[in-house]
Design a protein around this motif. Structure first.
Motif, PDB file in Angstrom:
ATOM      1  N   ARG A   1     -10.387  58.477  -6.893  1.00  0.00           N
ATOM      2  CA  ARG A   1     -10.653  57.159  -7.691  1.00  0.00           C
ATOM      3  C   ARG A   1     -12.076  56.723  -7.091  1.00  0.00           C
ATOM      4  N   THR A   2     -12.913  56.061  -7.901  1.00  0.00           N
ATOM      5  CA  THR A   2     -14.222  55.369  -7.404  1.00  0.00           C
ATOM      6  C   THR A   2     -13.902  54.502  -6.506  1.00  0.00           C
TER       7      THR A   2
ATOM      8  N   LEU B   1      -6.316  60.633  -9.434  1.00  0.00           N
ATOM      9  CA  LEU B   1      -6.050  60.794 -11.080  1.00  0.00           C
ATOM     10  C   LEU B   1      -6.324  62.087 -11.800  1.00  0.00           C
TER      11      LEU B   1
ATOM     12  N   HIS C   1     -16.242  63.403  -7.856  1.00  0.00           N
ATOM     13  CA  HIS C   1     -14.925  62.940  -7.554  1.00  0.00           C
ATOM     14  C   HIS C   1     -13.704  63.976  -7.483  1.00  0.00           C
TER      15      HIS C   1
END
Length: 413
Positions: A237-238, A244, A278
């Protein structure tokens, strides 16, 4: 339909052919030097040069020439995407424009070889362009008719492809009794139950589904090639904790022949660049980014197709060779893998065959002949599934690539 200058056209998802009837004999057009069929593919050189088709288009792609390669054009007839324009070789073109250009080449080749002006066509069509979508099916034929008209044909008729194959089979002296045409093409699978009659085959029922060889490729690609590019992985996740799943949508498009060219956009590249940053498995995601950057989607699709064919043929060394992306990268593919990947497909095909027999009001035990047509009918499981439905039938392999166009030509008499 009776007219001496009617061009029979089998415009297929994977391969196409054209023929005329002359003094009762089928005259196949040499759509490529010495060949009666050609891949339904085009290549537009980046420098704005002349559009290439068939094997020449594939060769330009393989040799790394700059440009845009497109295949499986028939698959998106009937959906809005077929009319959306994209910048291709310096011009905005829709897929309908590309299909028109392809059909124009076929007409021109036929005129050149016969010395006749040709403005009429009898075109094959699947029983259903789209399963369970009558409005899309109607629109697909309308789209294709529009392409023929734009290509210079003033009169166009359509005939279901398995029915054309039945005409061809009777002309070759097929025995009397009940027969089942199993026509597995690149994008659709079609079936006809027929009985030979004095004036031609009596079609008892025809049925079709939107499922074909390109779907086989898609299933194999999603199971074996796409995971090497990050499918099934996870993204950090950012902000915040937790992971995710990597989104499936871009991989679905990359493994679908007709949609590959539409992935090469700045928006998609930006999305994948963010996924690289990511990704838990960064090397895999970097491979995905490189496929998009270097536009290697079709090379990957060809590699999957070759691996599928090798596994189907029982080659022990069968593999998906991804060396175009990374030197030495190969994914082993055994026939057991293939059978597992295509199990849902087998179920759908068997159900479609059974439905055709039901519509004809007959039992599979009464079918004396199964005639396999279409390049994808060469997959071993097709004959297995057909014989499971018609256990007493003899399996006959018609000319897989020209049975439909031959039947169309005969139907113009």
């Amino acid at each position: 339909m009776t007219h001496p200058d009617t061009l029979a056209v089998d415009f297929g998802t994977s391969n196409s052919a054209a023929a005329l009837l002359h003094d009762g004999a089928i005259v196949r057009i040499d759509v490529e030097p010495g060949e009666a069929t050609l891949p339904t593919a085009v290549f537009f050189p980046a420098d704005g040069g002349e559009m290439q088709i068939g094997s020449q288009a594939a060769q330009s792609l393989i040799e790394g020439e700059e440009g845009r390669y497109m295949r499986a054009l028939k698959s998106i007839l009937g959906v809005p995407l077929v009319h959306e324009t994209r910048l291709i070789s310096g011009r905005r073109r829709a897929v309908t424009d590309v299909i028109t250009a392809f059909l124009t080449v076929l007409r021109t080749k036929a005129e050149t070889q016969t010395g006749r002006s040709i403005t009429r066509a009898l075109s094959g069509r699947p029983v259903r362009f789209h399963s369970d979508h009558p409005e899309r099916d109607t629109q697909a034929e309308k789209d294709l008719r529009g392409c023929y008209t734009a290509a210079g044909f003033t009169h166009v008729d359509f005939l279901a492809e398995p029915e054309a194959a039945a005409i061809s089979c009777q002309a070759m002296g097929a025995a009397d009794g009940l027969g089942l045409i199993v026509d597995i093409g690149g994008g659709t699978s079609d079936f006809s139950v027929f009985r030979n009659g004095a004036s031609g085959p009596d079609i008892l029922a025809s049925h079709g589904i939107r499922l074909g060889g390109t779907d086989f490729d898609h299933a194999v690609s999603m199971a074996h090639a796409m995971p090497v590019l990050g499918l099934g992985g996870q993204l950090r996740r950012t902000m915040g904790a937790g992971l995710l799943p990597v989104p499936r949508a871009p991989y679905v498009e990359l493994s679908t022949w007709a949609k590959i060219p539409f992935l090469y956009t700045q928006d998609t590249r930006r999305m994948v660049a963010d996924m690289v940053r990511h990704a838990v498995d960064r090397p895999a995601m970097e491979r995905f980014a490189e496929v998009l950057e270097l536009e290697l989607g079709h090379e990957l699709a060809f590699a999957v197709e070759r691996g599928k064919i090798a596994a189907n043929n029982g080659e022990g060394s069968a593999a998906i060779d991804m060396g175009a992306l990374q030197r030495g990268l190969k994914i082993a593919l055994a026939v057991d893998d293939l059978n597992r990947d295509l199990a849902p497909t087998r179920t759908e095909l068997r159900a479609a065959m059974a439905e055709t027999l039901t519509q004809a009001g007959i039992s599979g035990i009464d079918v004396g002949r199964i005639i396999l047509v279409g390049g994808s009918s060469l997959m071993g499981f097709i004959a297995d599934e057909a014989q499971a439905i018609c256990p007493q039938a003899e399996v006959l392999r018609s000319n897989a690539f020209t049975a439909v166009v031959d039947g169309l030509a005969l139907a113009t008499a």
